[in-house]
Design a protein around this motif. Sequence first.
Motif, PDB file in Angstrom:
ATOM      1  N   ALA A 196      -6.251  -8.796 -20.007  1.00  0.00           N
ATOM      2  CA  ALA A 196      -6.162  -8.100 -18.715  1.00  0.00           C
ATOM      3  C   ALA A 196      -7.533  -7.804 -18.121  1.00  0.00           C
ATOM      4  O   ALA A 196      -7.776  -6.705 -17.612  1.00  0.00           O
ATOM      5  N   VAL A 197      -8.442  -8.775 -18.154  1.00  0.00           N
ATOM      6  CA  VAL A 197      -9.779  -8.553 -17.615  1.00  0.00           C
ATOM      7  C   VAL A 197      -9.754  -8.645 -16.089  1.00  0.00           C
ATOM      8  O   VAL A 197      -8.887  -9.285 -15.499  1.00  0.00           O
ATOM      9  N   GLY A 198     -10.729  -8.026 -15.465  1.00  0.00           N
ATOM     10  CA  GLY A 198     -10.820  -8.045 -14.017  1.00  0.00           C
ATOM     11  C   GLY A 198     -11.916  -8.933 -13.485  1.00  0.00           C
ATOM     12  O   GLY A 198     -11.889  -9.327 -12.318  1.00  0.00           O
ATOM     13  N   PHE A 199     -12.909  -9.265 -14.314  1.00  0.00           N
ATOM     14  CA  PHE A 199     -13.997 -10.138 -13.855  1.00  0.00           C
ATOM     15  C   PHE A 199     -13.511 -11.584 -13.808  1.00  0.00           C
ATOM     16  O   PHE A 199     -12.573 -11.966 -14.507  1.00  0.00           O
ATOM     17  N   SER A 200     -14.153 -12.395 -12.985  1.00  0.00           N
ATOM     18  CA  SER A 200     -13.595 -13.710 -12.679  1.00  0.00           C
ATOM     19  C   SER A 200     -14.138 -14.841 -13.530  1.00  0.00           C
ATOM     20  O   SER A 200     -13.474 -15.860 -13.692  1.00  0.00           O
ATOM     21  N   ASP A 201     -15.346 -14.721 -14.080  1.00  0.00           N
ATOM     22  CA  ASP A 201     -15.961 -15.865 -14.777  1.00  0.00           C
ATOM     23  C   ASP A 201     -16.746 -15.358 -15.979  1.00  0.00           C
ATOM     24  O   ASP A 201     -17.837 -14.803 -15.837  1.00  0.00           O
ATOM     25  N   ALA A 202     -16.193 -15.564 -17.170  1.00  0.00           N
ATOM     26  CA  ALA A 202     -16.833 -15.061 -18.384  1.00  0.00           C
ATOM     27  C   ALA A 202     -17.894 -15.999 -18.930  1.00  0.00           C
ATOM     28  O   ALA A 202     -18.724 -15.604 -19.739  1.00  0.00           O
ATOM     29  N   GLN A 203     -17.887 -17.268 -18.514  1.00  0.00           N
ATOM     30  CA  GLN A 203     -18.681 -18.278 -19.200  1.00  0.00           C
ATOM     31  C   GLN A 203     -19.934 -18.725 -18.471  1.00  0.00           C
ATOM     32  O   GLN A 203     -20.732 -19.470 -19.043  1.00  0.00           O
ATOM     33  N   CYS A 204     -20.122 -18.333 -17.236  1.00  0.00           N
ATOM     34  CA  CYS A 204     -21.293 -18.790 -16.486  1.00  0.00           C
ATOM     35  C   CYS A 204     -22.567 -18.288 -17.163  1.00  0.00           C
ATOM     36  O   CYS A 204     -22.715 -17.090 -17.441  1.00  0.00           O
ATOM     37  N   GLY A 205     -23.498 -19.202 -17.444  1.00  0.00           N
ATOM     38  CA  GLY A 205     -24.743 -18.847 -18.128  1.00  0.00           C
ATOM     39  C   GLY A 205     -25.757 -18.230 -17.201  1.00  0.00           C
ATOM     40  O   GLY A 205     -26.872 -18.739 -17.033  1.00  0.00           O
ATOM     41  N   PHE A 206     -25.397 -17.096 -16.615  1.00  0.00           N
ATOM     42  CA  PHE A 206     -26.223 -16.462 -15.595  1.00  0.00           C
ATOM     43  C   PHE A 206     -25.801 -15.000 -15.537  1.00  0.00           C
ATOM     44  O   PHE A 206     -24.961 -14.616 -14.751  1.00  0.00           O
ATOM     45  N   LYS A 207     -26.385 -14.174 -16.417  1.00  0.00           N
ATOM     46  CA  LYS A 207     -25.933 -12.787 -16.555  1.00  0.00           C
ATOM     47  C   LYS A 207     -27.124 -11.857 -16.730  1.00  0.00           C
ATOM     48  O   LYS A 207     -28.218 -12.288 -17.114  1.00  0.00           O
ATOM     49  N   THR A 230     -18.297 -13.128 -23.465  1.00  0.00           N
ATOM     50  CA  THR A 230     -16.968 -12.595 -23.170  1.00  0.00           C
ATOM     51  C   THR A 230     -16.756 -11.247 -23.840  1.00  0.00           C
ATOM     52  O   THR A 230     -16.259 -10.296 -23.222  1.00  0.00           O
ATOM     53  N   GLU A 231     -17.130 -11.152 -25.103  1.00  0.00           N
ATOM     54  CA  GLU A 231     -16.939  -9.899 -25.839  1.00  0.00           C
ATOM     55  C   GLU A 231     -17.735  -8.768 -25.196  1.00  0.00           C
ATOM     56  O   GLU A 231     -17.219  -7.642 -25.032  1.00  0.00           O
ATOM     57  N   LEU A 232     -18.961  -9.042 -24.813  1.00  0.00           N
ATOM     58  CA  LEU A 232     -19.800  -8.032 -24.158  1.00  0.00           C
ATOM     59  C   LEU A 232     -19.145  -7.538 -22.875  1.00  0.00           C
ATOM     60  O   LEU A 232     -19.070  -6.329 -22.613  1.00  0.00           O
ATOM     61  N   LEU A 233     -18.647  -8.463 -22.067  1.00  0.00           N
ATOM     62  CA  LEU A 233     -18.056  -8.097 -20.781  1.00  0.00           C
ATOM     63  C   LEU A 233     -16.747  -7.341 -20.954  1.00  0.00           C
ATOM     64  O   LEU A 233     -16.481  -6.370 -20.229  1.00  0.00           O
ATOM     65  N   VAL A 234     -15.897  -7.772 -21.892  1.00  0.00           N
ATOM     66  CA  VAL A 234     -14.612  -7.100 -22.092  1.00  0.00           C
ATOM     67  C   VAL A 234     -14.832  -5.659 -22.540  1.00  0.00           C
ATOM     68  O   VAL A 234     -14.200  -4.724 -22.023  1.00  0.00           O
ATOM     69  N   ILE A 235     -15.734  -5.455 -23.489  1.00  0.00           N
ATOM     70  CA  ILE A 235     -16.004  -4.095 -23.963  1.00  0.00           C
ATOM     71  C   ILE A 235     -16.563  -3.238 -22.825  1.00  0.00           C
ATOM     72  O   ILE A 235     -16.161  -2.084 -22.642  1.00  0.00           O
ATOM     73  N   ALA A 236     -17.487  -3.814 -22.059  1.00  0.00           N
ATOM     74  CA  ALA A 236     -18.086  -3.073 -20.946  1.00  0.00           C
ATOM     75  C   ALA A 236     -17.034  -2.687 -19.917  1.00  0.00           C
ATOM     76  O   ALA A 236     -16.997  -1.543 -19.431  1.00  0.00           O
TER      77      ALA A 236
END
Length: 442
Positions: A196-207, A230-236
């Motif tokens: 149930a994530v809200g962000f649109s792109d977990a894999q783009c190498g630009f963060k 992905t793990e970093l973004l989901v936890i955040a």
Amino acid sequence: MRTASRPTPADRRTPAAPAPPVLLPRRPPPADDSSGGSDSDDGHPDPVLDVVIPVHNEEKDLERCVRRLHAYLVETFPYSFRITIADNASVDATPRIAARLARDLPGTYWIRLAEKGRGRALHTAWSGSRSPVLAYLDVDLSTDLAALLPLVAPLISGHSDLAIGTRLARGSHVVRGPKREIVSRCYNGLLRGTLAVGFSDAQCGFKAVRRDVAERLLPLVEDQGWFFDTELLVIAERAGLRIHEVPVDWVDDPDSRVRIVSTALADLRGMARLGRALAGGRLPLTALRRNGGPERVAELPPGLAGQLLRFAAVGAASTLCHLLLYTALRSFTGAQAANALALLASAVANTAANRRLTFGVRGRHGVLGHQLKGLAAFLVGLALTSGSLALLHRTAPEAGPGPELLTLVLANLAATLLRFLLLRAWVFPGRGTRRTRGPSAS
């Protein structure tokens, strides 16, 4: 010049009141010296931005891309910066090239890790940096560098906590083949359907991430490979931190080293592990929440998270079964018949597995009715997958097994989400919040 390394902070405990980064004056063009990684020229001991480039056996692209990035930052970036090349166990000429770049380009460092893993490289480089804003770019620089300042500006100002480039939002311009496009959309769709994530792109190498936020997040991120992002973004996101998204212009690198199958399997394992941790309350999300933020972050309804994880595991197994049966039958029966037979067999097994594992129904009571309703849901999946195959053959008559399998994966994703809703609301009603036993449970 010897390898420039920086010690990892001894204490990365959650700060009581993290302060946002402070704006610094524009960094003047670096002097022509041989420091290869000195402090910024404005006298501040740490540059505002530390851009990490994780690399493994990138002797072909490393020098060209780092020199391009350095020239861009010197000419256009309004804040002090550092470039850190994080070499994770390269066995080609990458370390030698990285050392030369650190000698030649002021503000450029390199570190070397003995073990492979992009997540490990980023974790090490970010943990050892004292810059207020930490970022990373893939070495191929597939993303247009014009998006770098819009990426980090909300972090420098303190408005946001993390920032990501997205190739899947309106305003993005992406050039890549259908195979990678389908895989990317399937992966992000699976994330939305299961976690149930809200962000649109977990894999783009630009963060990018603020350092004070990274210090709290990194100890909780277990993955050392491709699932790290992905793990970093989901936890955040679950902690209620602000994630800023920037539409990017992105051109696929045809020489990408990513192994799609092995990476996909590792990502599925990572999603299952992370989902279990979230469902079991094993992550200290309250301690991560932004100061002044909401006391409670919107979460999945009780029991739904566990159900989604079990359903996703059963779905992954049945999808694999479907694709294997389809591949085995196709040469004997043709594409459409092979799809129907494979989907029928996997649907029966899927209903039985979900009946017991996802919705906690045991015993023989009602099994026939459940299977009949499951077959009705199967017909919906058959319509989606068969229709997708028919559309593929109409638009690309020469398409072979490879494009067919990719089309089936995408269609199966849509069918799986719809199937879960049907199973939850129609086939097994009243079992949406907890696992229970049937009337004749054994």
